[in-house]
Design an enzyme around this catalytic site. Structure first.
Site, PDB file in Angstrom:
ATOM      1  CD  GLU A 102     -13.229   3.652   5.551  1.00 24.88           C
ATOM      2  OE1 GLU A 102     -13.057   2.505   5.516  1.00 24.88           O
ATOM      3  OE2 GLU A 102     -12.144   4.361   5.139  1.00 24.88           O
ATOM      4  CG  HIS A 121      -8.791   4.764   8.823  1.00 25.98           C
ATOM      5  ND1 HIS A 121      -8.167   3.429   8.310  1.00 25.98           N
ATOM      6  CD2 HIS A 121      -9.422   4.946   7.437  1.00 25.98           C
ATOM      7  CE1 HIS A 121      -8.537   3.013   7.163  1.00 25.98           C
ATOM      8  NE2 HIS A 121      -9.327   4.027   6.804  1.00 25.98           N
ATOM      9  CG  HIS A 123      -5.820   4.645   3.248  1.00 25.17           C
ATOM     10  ND1 HIS A 123      -6.565   5.825   2.647  1.00 25.17           N
ATOM     11  CD2 HIS A 123      -6.886   3.988   3.806  1.00 25.17           C
ATOM     12  CE1 HIS A 123      -7.834   5.785   2.866  1.00 25.17           C
ATOM     13  NE2 HIS A 123      -8.009   4.723   3.699  1.00 25.17           N
ATOM     14  CG  HIS A 192      -9.021  -0.132   3.927  1.00 21.37           C
ATOM     15  ND1 HIS A 192     -10.460  -0.295   4.181  1.00 21.37           N
ATOM     16  CD2 HIS A 192      -8.762   0.990   4.112  1.00 21.37           C
ATOM     17  CE1 HIS A 192     -10.686   1.085   4.384  1.00 21.37           C
ATOM     18  NE2 HIS A 192      -9.828   1.965   4.166  1.00 21.37           N
TER      19      HIS A 192
END
Length: 261
Positions: A102, A121, A123, A192
């Site tokens: 990603e 980024h 989760h 996500h």
């Protein structure tokens, strides 16, 4: 026959674009690399990332390059693991090592937002319910004032259809995510996680942590009944104050996360 085959192969690839390996912008400031390594460890120590998630920073010598580790658990990142990427998320010299699937999240946001210097980024678990429900993530206290009045939610189905693996594994998906982020600081990713941006590594770590904390507290407050959220004016004033103070928790988090190093 062999000559014919070679000619055929030559014709087949004659019109194909040649993907040039991007040139390095040069060695980044060692302090920038150190802060990037620390950010990985701090985010893991705070529970924002676990074995997954990543943080990047724009190269200090070229705004068209960014730095991020190879594909690995954030808590294990060291300076030697940090790689240089262009904004198409092509590694300058991958050295045969695996890259994050990603990575396009980072390159496409840097393309779209010249003001962004660092990207996280994650989760983080408390964020996820707000990405899949009609309840929007909103700031309930001053530490999360940077959230503004409405945090957008990226719906990957709009660009990748209903059969994707929910990963931002292509540039076009990363570009769509950047559009969903717009001028905001945080964007949720349905089912996500989230992406947080900032103008420095300490600031983006601060924001990633307090976005997770706000989600946790907001969910608890909702159980008690009607919630009073920050006004636009309160959020703006508190955010200005907090932006001047990010070094205080950064130094604490850094000491705790790196004490065993």
């Amino acid at each position: 026959m062999r000559l014919f085959a070679l000619l055929a192969v030559g014709l087949l690839f004659a019109g194909a674009p040649v993907l040039a390996q991007p040139k390095s912008a040069g060695a980044p400031d060692p302090k920038l690399v150190e802060d990037l390594v620390v950010a990985n460890h701090v985010l893991a120590d705070l529970g924002v990332v676990d074995g997954f998630g990543h943080v990047s920073v724009r190269h200090d010598k070229d705004a068209n390059r960014y730095l991020m580790s190879r594909s690995m658990a954030p808590a294990l990142v060291k300076a030697d693991d940090v790689l240089e990427y262009d904004l198409d998320s092509v590694a300058v010299d991958p050295k045969g090592r695996a890259l994050f699937l990603e990575r396009f999240i980072h390159g496409e946001i840097y393309k779209a937002r010249p003001d962004v210097i660092a990207v996280v980024h994650s989760h983080s678990p408390s964020i996820i319910p707000f990405s899949v429900s009609k309840t929007r993530l909103q700031p309930i206290y001053h530490m999360s004032s940077f959230l503004g009045l409405d945090v957008p939610v990226f719906e990957i189905r709009d660009v990748a259809g209903t059969g994707s693996n929910l990963l931002v594994g292509k540039p076009e998906i990363g570009a769509a995510l950047a559009r969903a982020l717009g001028g905001n600081v945080v964007v949720l990713m349905r089912g996500h996680g989230s992406v947080t941006v900032g103008t420095s590594i300490p600031q983006v770590v601060f924001r990633a942590y307090y976005a997770e904390m706000n989600a946790r507290l907001q969910a608890e407050a909702i159980k008690l009944g009607t919630v009073t959220y920050l006004t636009k004016e309160e959020a703006a004033a508190a955010a200005r104050t907090n932006d001047a103070l990010v070094a205080r928790p950064w130094e604490l988090w850094k000491r705790k996360a790196m004490k065993t190093e």
